[in-house]
Structure formats: structure tokens, C-alpha cells
Design a protein around this motif. Sequence first.
Motif: not given
Length: 299
Positions: A156-180
Amino acid sequence: MNNVKNVFSIKDLENLSGIKAHTIRIWEKRYNVLEPMRTETNIRLYDLKSLQKLLNITLLHNHGYKISKISKFPVEQIPSIVRDIISEKSVKSHAINAFKMAMMNFDQTLFINTYDNLLSQKSFKEIFYDVFMPLMSEIGLLWQSDTISPAHEHFISYLIKQKLLINTEKLQFTEPIKNDRVFILFLPLNEIHELGLMYLNYEFILNGYKTIYLGESVPTDSLKDVLKYFDNLTFVSYLTVQPDKNEVDKFVKDITKDILIEDTTELWLIGRMTLEINTSDLDVKVKIFNSIQEMASEM
């Protein structure tokens, strides 16, 4: 050779369903809702089908159905009634039970279908807070009580990790907007419980920050390499079982001395082992958080 559990004691059913063993016995005797197998010494044992039925009965009971009424439903009708009554109020408990069944049966399809149904109603962030976090908390207790095997937990941990990786990757296509600040996420040496840290990485990126994810079992000395590349660093670590209580103060002191050499560099800590840290002489650049929500609110 197969250590995966598929026969359960009444105590296991109590742990998995939240229904007291005494109540389960009454339901059996009075309403015949379960038919346990019996050992030669008359000890009750239950199969996966009985567990699934009890989890569905539990959801109906929590939703207001009386056990006397549930007992009159045809066995094959109970799952469809459960599906029909699912609402915003009950979706959380239904999903947790469905994920438990997916875990017990090693049923990836059930996990995916349950997750997709949740995603049609909630954001991934809501799913993680409302369902995955309480689910993993329950699974930890089930593992400690020997109700489930490590194979169940890893599945079950591996399946949750998969979802975390997929959703994290989606966000990584956008450049960070905070640089502090830049967040460096890592687990201490020999620490492998990664789910919480992975979610924090998702949360930081979601909030517009750049992150460097180093993952599990990172030697403290290796953190020095990151200092050469970025300024205003915040190191984040999740201490679940490591370092142990005899080493955790040394771990914090070593990072404070060797890594937090700039005034703008901080260390954020979370996890069960932070309770063992001596906070009386903690450096001001070290912060301890009681929950993922508390850490996320600091951004």
C-alpha cells in the motif's frame, strides 16, 4: 513460505474494523452476520470474505443503519447498498475501508478505482490529509499489532508513493515563484520511512518553492555538497525511527555545527523521534514541528 495473512482472529477484525470483539460476537450470535471457522479448541477464525463483509457492515452501521436491518440484507446486496449511500460525509470512511481491502487482497485495481473516485470529488492535497494520512496511521498500528504483514504495508505504501510522484511531477513543470529560500529534503542515515517527506516535497513545490529532494538514508556529511550551490537553505528531515533516542541529539548538534554555518540556513524537523530531542539548548536555527500541517503553515 507464504507469510501473507489470509486468516484472521477476532482481535484482527477488531483492529481492522474498529468494532469491539465483544460486539462482533454479539452480532454473530444474535444476527448471524458472520460465520467464523472454528479451530479444534473452538477459537474463531475468519477469512478475507468475512473481513470484507464486516468492513461494509461497519460503514453501513456508522451511516445509521441498525445491525438488525443490515442482517436482513442479502449478502450480495450489501456492497451495492454501500456504493449507493456513499456521500461527502461517508466517503472518507468508505475510502479507508476500500484501501484496507485493497491492501489485504493485494488488489491494485481496487486501489486505483477508489483513488480515482476520490479524485473526482477532492484535490490530491485533500485526499492525502483526509484519507492517506489516517490510513497510514491505522496501518502503522495494524503492523505493530501483527494484524498485517510487512508485505501488506509495503504494497500500500508503494501505491501511495506512486500517486505522490505523479502529482509532484505535474507541479515540477512550473518554475518556482518564490526565491526567499530553497528546501533540501532528506532522511537521516538508515531512515527509510519516506512517505511523509515525499508529501512535504509536494507541499513545498505546490506553494511555489524550489526543492532539492535527496531521499532516504543520507549521511550528514553529504549535505555539505548542497551548500556550494544555493543560498538561504532550509534543510527538512522526517525522523520516524532514526536516529534512535541515544543518537538524535548528536544528529541535531552535528548538523547545527557543520551545516547551519550561515545565518540564513535553517533545519526543520518532524517525526516521532523529535520527541527525544533535548530542546533546552536548541539553536534558534532549528525548528521542530508537531505535524505536516503545522510545517506547511510555516511557508
